[in-house]
Design a protein around this motif. Structure first.
Motif, PDB file in Angstrom:
ATOM      1  N   PRO A  84       0.834  -1.205   0.000  1.00 17.10           N
ATOM      2  CA  PRO A  84       0.000   0.000   0.000  1.00 17.10           C
ATOM      3  C   PRO A  84       0.868   1.254   0.000  1.00 17.10           C
ATOM      4  O   PRO A  84       1.934   1.285   0.626  1.00 17.10           O
ATOM      5  CB  PRO A  84      -0.792  -0.130   1.311  1.00 17.10           C
ATOM      6  CG  PRO A  84      -0.803  -1.597   1.606  1.00 17.10           C
ATOM      7  CD  PRO A  84       0.522  -2.116   1.123  1.00 17.10           C
ATOM      8  N   ILE A  85       0.413   2.273  -0.716  1.00 20.60           N
ATOM      9  CA  ILE A  85       1.204   3.496  -0.886  1.00 20.60           C
ATOM     10  C   ILE A  85       1.692   4.049   0.446  1.00 20.60           C
ATOM     11  O   ILE A  85       2.880   4.362   0.608  1.00 20.60           O
ATOM     12  CB  ILE A  85       0.387   4.568  -1.644  1.00 20.60           C
ATOM     13  CG1 ILE A  85       0.142   4.123  -3.092  1.00 20.60           C
ATOM     14  CG2 ILE A  85       1.122   5.911  -1.622  1.00 20.60           C
ATOM     15  CD1 ILE A  85      -0.771   5.047  -3.874  1.00 20.60           C
ATOM     16  N   LEU A 101      -0.013   2.428  -8.625  1.00 21.01           N
ATOM     17  CA  LEU A 101      -1.155   1.967  -9.406  1.00 21.01           C
ATOM     18  C   LEU A 101      -2.204   1.395  -8.448  1.00 21.01           C
ATOM     19  O   LEU A 101      -1.908   0.526  -7.624  1.00 21.01           O
ATOM     20  CB  LEU A 101      -0.723   0.878 -10.408  1.00 21.01           C
ATOM     21  CG  LEU A 101      -1.825   0.314 -11.316  1.00 21.01           C
ATOM     22  CD1 LEU A 101      -2.353   1.403 -12.253  1.00 21.01           C
ATOM     23  CD2 LEU A 101      -1.298  -0.870 -12.132  1.00 21.01           C
ATOM     24  N   ALA A 102      -3.417   1.939  -8.558  1.00 22.13           N
ATOM     25  CA  ALA A 102      -4.572   1.424  -7.819  1.00 22.13           C
ATOM     26  C   ALA A 102      -4.306   1.292  -6.318  1.00 22.13           C
ATOM     27  O   ALA A 102      -4.590   0.257  -5.709  1.00 22.13           O
ATOM     28  CB  ALA A 102      -4.991   0.075  -8.404  1.00 22.13           C
ATOM     29  N   GLY A 103      -3.725   2.332  -5.754  1.00 19.63           N
ATOM     30  CA  GLY A 103      -3.508   2.348  -4.313  1.00 19.63           C
ATOM     31  C   GLY A 103      -2.278   1.598  -3.842  1.00 19.63           C
ATOM     32  O   GLY A 103      -1.993   1.559  -2.643  1.00 19.63           O
ATOM     33  N   MET A 104      -1.559   0.979  -4.776  1.00 24.79           N
ATOM     34  CA  MET A 104      -0.347   0.241  -4.433  1.00 24.79           C
ATOM     35  C   MET A 104       0.880   0.980  -4.976  1.00 24.79           C
ATOM     36  O   MET A 104       0.786   1.752  -5.941  1.00 24.79           O
ATOM     37  CB  MET A 104      -0.394  -1.175  -5.010  1.00 24.79           C
ATOM     38  CG  MET A 104      -1.595  -1.988  -4.556  1.00 24.79           C
ATOM     39  SD  MET A 104      -1.585  -2.312  -2.774  1.00 24.79           S
ATOM     40  CE  MET A 104      -0.307  -3.585  -2.710  1.00 24.79           C
TER      41      MET A 104
END
Length: 290
Positions: free
Chosen positions: A225-226, A244-247
């Motif tokens: 996760p970011i 990308l997409a919260g990651m």
């Protein structure tokens, strides 16, 4: 044979190919000498081989300078990416000359490699394709058994199968009889697993000298996760990241164990990626300063 590089600089008119470079290679290993075009790799190899003189500083091999020193030049074999041999010579004459020059020459190995690469002994150098000319250089370099053997992009024109054959034979010969092998290449991903120690030059300066295993352990990608990745990397050296997409995935230079204990996904990254980073001005400046 111990190689000592002491404050070596080499200038060509207004251009400095090498700029106050110092390091030592103290034991037989396979060394990867990496860097972008114009980094100074070929100039260093030519000074080490006794082909040219440094403008400042010196390279010593077992305490002696290689230039105009037959004892040393008989112990050093440099194979460049091209123009290694006189064009009008036949392959068999090239082999005879080098067999005479190098006291460590292995004729049995040379004969085996001639068959392996399907080279005609009666062919003249000027009639060889780029691939066959490279094969001849590889044969001479390996069969020389020189205590210091240097390959500077030696495989121009060879296909992937022929290059792999070269790498396999090189490793077999090295394991059978250790010698110092310095390997300069742009095909880093193909050969990086062979390297025991890596040196990176950038704009004539040494920006890194490190054991290859240490590099593999300390250059890695962390994913998660970011927020978690950003928190983990806040005090780390990050040289690339993507989201990308919260990651988030970040390429990090540091302690891999810390990342694993933080619950992040950890993967090793290729030495080539690290070389690209270190030879960008910002990355090089950081490591030269440190």
């Amino acid at each position: 044979m111990k190689i000592e590089v002491n404050h070596v600089s080499k200038a060509y008119k207004d251009t400095k190919a090498l700029d106050d470079v110092s390091f030592a290679l103290s034991e037989p290993k396979i060394y990867g000498l990496l860097g972008r075009n114009g980094a100074g790799k070929t100039t260093f190899m030519e000074i080490l081989s006794g082909h040219i003189l440094a403008s400042e500083g010196e390279i010593l091999v077992d305490g002696e300078k290689p230039f105009d020193n037959q004892r040393l030049t008989e112990s050093i074999c440099l194979i460049k990416e091209g123009d290694n041999f006189k064009k009008d010579l036949k392959v068999k004459n090239v082999l005879k000359i080098y067999a005479y020059f190098y006291p460590t020459w292995d004729q049995k190995l040379a004969d085996e490699l001639i068959r392996e690469y399907n080279l005609s002994l009666n062919a003249k150098v000027k009639t060889l394709s780029k691939g066959m000319a490279s094969a001849l250089g590889i044969i001479v370099g390996l069969a020389s058994k020189a205590p210091i053997t240097i390959f500077d992009e030696p495989y121009i024109g060879l296909d992937a199968a022929a290059r792999k054959k070269f790498y396999d034979i090189l490793l077999e010969e090295y394991e059978a009889e250790k010698r110092t092998i310095i390997f300069s290449t742009h095909l880093i991903d193909e050969v990086s697993l062979m390297f025991e120690e890596v040196l990176i030059l950038q704009e004539g300066k040494l920006v890194l000298q490190e054991e290859a295993d240490t590099l593999r352990e300390h250059a890695y990608a962390v994913s998660g996760p970011i927020q978690d990745v950003e928190q983990f990397t806040s005090d780390k050296e990050v040289f690339q990241s993507k989201q990308l997409a919260g990651m988030m995935t970040a390429y990090v230079f540091g302690n891999m164990v810390q990342a694993e204990s933080a619950g992040l996904t950890v993967e090793s990254i290729p030495i080539q990626e690290l070389m690209i980073y270190l030879t960008e001005k910002e990355g090089a400046a950081r490591h030269v300063a440190s």
